[in-house]
Design a protein around this motif. Structure first.
Motif, PDB file in Angstrom:
ATOM      1  N   UNK A  38       0.880  -1.290   0.120  1.00  0.00           N
ATOM      2  CA  UNK A  38       0.092  -0.241   0.020  1.00  0.00           C
ATOM      3  C   UNK A  38       0.885   1.256  -0.027  1.00  0.00           C
ATOM      4  N   UNK A  39       0.264   2.390  -0.138  1.00  0.00           N
ATOM      5  CA  UNK A  39       0.845   3.663   0.061  1.00  0.00           C
ATOM      6  C   UNK A  39       0.120   4.588   0.794  1.00  0.00           C
ATOM      7  N   UNK A  40       0.792   5.274   1.616  1.00  0.00           N
ATOM      8  CA  UNK A  40       0.265   6.425   2.529  1.00  0.00           C
ATOM      9  C   UNK A  40       0.803   7.702   2.024  1.00  0.00           C
ATOM     10  N   UNK A  41      -0.020   8.724   2.205  1.00  0.00           N
ATOM     11  CA  UNK A  41       0.290  10.040   1.760  1.00  0.00           C
ATOM     12  C   UNK A  41       0.700  10.807   2.850  1.00  0.00           C
ATOM     13  N   UNK A  42       1.755  11.584   2.881  1.00  0.00           N
ATOM     14  CA  UNK A  42       2.006  12.456   4.242  1.00  0.00           C
ATOM     15  C   UNK A  42       2.068  13.920   3.796  1.00  0.00           C
ATOM     16  N   UNK A  43       0.913  14.597   4.523  1.00  0.00           N
ATOM     17  CA  UNK A  43       1.020  16.258   4.000  1.00  0.00           C
ATOM     18  C   UNK A  43       2.152  16.710   5.004  1.00  0.00           C
ATOM     19  N   UNK A  44       2.943  17.805   4.257  1.00  0.00           N
ATOM     20  CA  UNK A  44       4.149  18.107   4.994  1.00  0.00           C
ATOM     21  C   UNK A  44       4.093  19.755   4.459  1.00  0.00           C
ATOM     22  N   UNK A  45       4.507  20.689   5.724  1.00  0.00           N
ATOM     23  CA  UNK A  45       4.897  22.132   5.055  1.00  0.00           C
ATOM     24  C   UNK A  45       3.873  22.658   4.539  1.00  0.00           C
ATOM     25  N   UNK A  46       2.778  22.936   5.140  1.00  0.00           N
ATOM     26  CA  UNK A  46       1.601  23.888   4.790  1.00  0.00           C
ATOM     27  C   UNK A  46       1.836  25.214   5.369  1.00  0.00           C
ATOM     28  N   UNK A  47       1.889  26.165   4.156  1.00  0.00           N
ATOM     29  CA  UNK A  47       1.802  27.624   4.825  1.00  0.00           C
ATOM     30  C   UNK A  47       1.021  28.532   4.019  1.00  0.00           C
ATOM     31  N   UNK A  48       0.421  29.430   4.588  1.00  0.00           N
ATOM     32  CA  UNK A  48      -0.180  30.322   3.690  1.00  0.00           C
ATOM     33  C   UNK A  48       0.178  31.888   4.293  1.00  0.00           C
ATOM     34  N   UNK A  49       0.734  32.712   3.253  1.00  0.00           N
ATOM     35  CA  UNK A  49       1.306  34.063   4.001  1.00  0.00           C
ATOM     36  C   UNK A  49       0.329  34.536   4.596  1.00  0.00           C
ATOM     37  N   UNK A  50       0.730  35.425   5.729  1.00  0.00           N
ATOM     38  CA  UNK A  50       0.195  36.148   6.827  1.00  0.00           C
ATOM     39  C   UNK A  50      -1.217  37.032   6.179  1.00  0.00           C
ATOM     40  N   UNK A  51      -0.857  37.707   5.394  1.00  0.00           N
ATOM     41  CA  UNK A  51      -1.606  38.699   4.802  1.00  0.00           C
ATOM     42  C   UNK A  51      -2.808  38.141   3.930  1.00  0.00           C
ATOM     43  N   UNK A  52      -2.531  36.645   3.656  1.00  0.00           N
ATOM     44  CA  UNK A  52      -3.680  35.699   2.529  1.00  0.00           C
ATOM     45  C   UNK A  52      -4.408  34.805   3.611  1.00  0.00           C
ATOM     46  N   UNK A  53      -4.326  34.794   4.868  1.00  0.00           N
ATOM     47  CA  UNK A  53      -4.845  33.759   5.700  1.00  0.00           C
ATOM     48  C   UNK A  53      -6.279  33.878   5.697  1.00  0.00           C
ATOM     49  N   UNK A  54      -6.951  32.988   5.986  1.00  0.00           N
ATOM     50  CA  UNK A  54      -8.737  33.357   6.090  1.00  0.00           C
ATOM     51  C   UNK A  54      -9.373  33.269   4.777  1.00  0.00           C
ATOM     52  N   UNK A  55      -8.813  32.937   3.688  1.00  0.00           N
ATOM     53  CA  UNK A  55      -9.472  33.229   2.190  1.00  0.00           C
ATOM     54  C   UNK A  55      -9.820  31.726   1.901  1.00  0.00           C
ATOM     55  N   UNK A  56      -9.433  30.810   2.596  1.00  0.00           N
ATOM     56  CA  UNK A  56      -9.846  29.218   2.294  1.00  0.00           C
ATOM     57  C   UNK A  56      -8.670  28.775   1.525  1.00  0.00           C
ATOM     58  N   UNK A  57      -7.593  29.604   1.360  1.00  0.00           N
ATOM     59  CA  UNK A  57      -6.348  29.012   0.408  1.00  0.00           C
ATOM     60  C   UNK A  57      -5.670  27.925   1.005  1.00  0.00           C
ATOM     61  N   UNK A  58      -5.711  27.774   2.533  1.00  0.00           N
ATOM     62  CA  UNK A  58      -5.131  26.534   3.090  1.00  0.00           C
ATOM     63  C   UNK A  58      -5.978  25.211   2.907  1.00  0.00           C
ATOM     64  N   UNK A  59      -7.476  25.596   3.044  1.00  0.00           N
ATOM     65  CA  UNK A  59      -8.425  24.398   2.754  1.00  0.00           C
ATOM     66  C   UNK A  59      -8.210  23.949   1.323  1.00  0.00           C
ATOM     67  N   UNK A  60      -8.070  24.927   0.278  1.00  0.00           N
ATOM     68  CA  UNK A  60      -8.015  24.317  -1.109  1.00  0.00           C
ATOM     69  C   UNK A  60      -6.505  23.786  -1.226  1.00  0.00           C
ATOM     70  N   UNK A  61      -5.702  24.033  -0.702  1.00  0.00           N
ATOM     71  CA  UNK A  61      -4.296  23.345  -0.757  1.00  0.00           C
ATOM     72  C   UNK A  61      -4.392  21.917  -0.353  1.00  0.00           C
ATOM     73  N   UNK A  62      -5.261  21.731   1.107  1.00  0.00           N
ATOM     74  CA  UNK A  62      -5.503  20.545   1.569  1.00  0.00           C
ATOM     75  C   UNK A  62      -6.234  19.550   0.637  1.00  0.00           C
ATOM     76  N   UNK A  63      -7.102  20.247   0.026  1.00  0.00           N
ATOM     77  CA  UNK A  63      -8.253  19.309  -0.836  1.00  0.00           C
ATOM     78  C   UNK A  63      -7.319  19.046  -2.037  1.00  0.00           C
ATOM     79  N   UNK A  64      -6.530  19.676  -2.440  1.00  0.00           N
ATOM     80  CA  UNK A  64      -5.831  19.387  -3.660  1.00  0.00           C
ATOM     81  C   UNK A  64      -4.649  18.297  -3.684  1.00  0.00           C
ATOM     82  N   UNK A  65      -4.250  18.345  -2.233  1.00  0.00           N
ATOM     83  CA  UNK A  65      -3.211  17.282  -1.820  1.00  0.00           C
ATOM     84  C   UNK A  65      -3.905  15.935  -1.528  1.00  0.00           C
ATOM     85  N   UNK A  66      -5.095  16.289  -0.990  1.00  0.00           N
ATOM     86  CA  UNK A  66      -6.018  14.870  -0.719  1.00  0.00           C
ATOM     87  C   UNK A  66      -6.239  14.226  -2.032  1.00  0.00           C
ATOM     88  N   UNK A  67      -6.782  15.116  -2.877  1.00  0.00           N
ATOM     89  CA  UNK A  67      -6.990  14.411  -4.145  1.00  0.00           C
ATOM     90  C   UNK A  67      -5.896  13.679  -4.884  1.00  0.00           C
TER      91      UNK A  67
END
Ligand code: ACO
Length: 151
Positions: A84-113
């Motif tokens: 089997x294969x396991x995915x490890x999500x690493x080193x997630x960051x959103x620049x300070x002035x861009x947080x709260x716009x769902x960019x982190x959420x979209x990044x995680x969704x893309x990596x899950x996909x």
């Protein structure tokens, strides 16, 4: 998957992203060290050669042409779960002035996909307690305990 706000796109990390502030965004997360441009490129091409293992994405703000969010999925091959294969999500960051716009959420969704498309039976990550609510919003649940040993 829902879309990004207008004026942003998500794509694989590219060789030019050093100049778009890739390391500055990672600096939101931790100390990135003092790379030369060549140090960064050496690591970039090492990972690019292993593009069935390292999947690094960036979100770019078109108006400024700057990287504003980063994230990586590392695909680990195992003997258990029938090779089997396991995915490890690493080193997630959103620049300070861009947080709260769902960019982190979209990044995680893309990596899950990407993990699902590449045959991972699960995707896991380690995070600070303060980020647990964020990852719960991304569909993760708390499991077990992280241990660390520093050289
Ligand atoms: N506590 C509670 N809720 C949160 C938090 C938090 N710390 N962060 C985000 N959320 C919620 C948001 O309110 C939003 O909820 P909603 O859908 O109800 O509106 C949802 O989670 C999605 O939030 P986003 O806007 O996508 O979050 P953002 O783009 O700001 O990214 C992140 C979150 C990545 C944690 C960002 O704040 C960041 O870069 N922090 C500093 C670096 C960091 O800690 N990175 C994670 C390290 S763990 C790892 O790399 C595996």
């Amino acid at each position: 998957q829902a879309s990004l706000p207008q004026g942003y796109s998500i794509r694989p990390l590219g060789a030019q992203d050093y100049d778009r502030g890739h390391l500055q965004v990672l600096g939101v997360l931790t100390d990135v060290g003092h790379h030369t441009h060549q140090d960064w490129l050496n690591q970039f091409y090492y990972m690019k050669k292993r593009n069935d293992t390292y999947f690094s994405l960036v979100i770019v703000d078109h108006a400024s042409d700057r990287v504003v969010a980063v994230g990586t999925l590392l695909v680990e091959r195992k003997f258990v779960h029938c090779n089997g294969k396991v995915g490890h999500i690493e080193d997630i960051a959103v620049s300070g002035d861009q947080q709260g716009k769902k960019l982190g959420l979209r990044m995680i969704e893309a990596l899950q996909y990407i993990g699902a498309q590449n045959g991972c039976y699960k995707v896991i990550l380690d995070c600070a307690l303060k980020n647990v609510p964020f990852y719960e919003k991304c569909g993760f649940t708390q499991k077990e305990m992280q241990m660390a040993w520093y050289v």
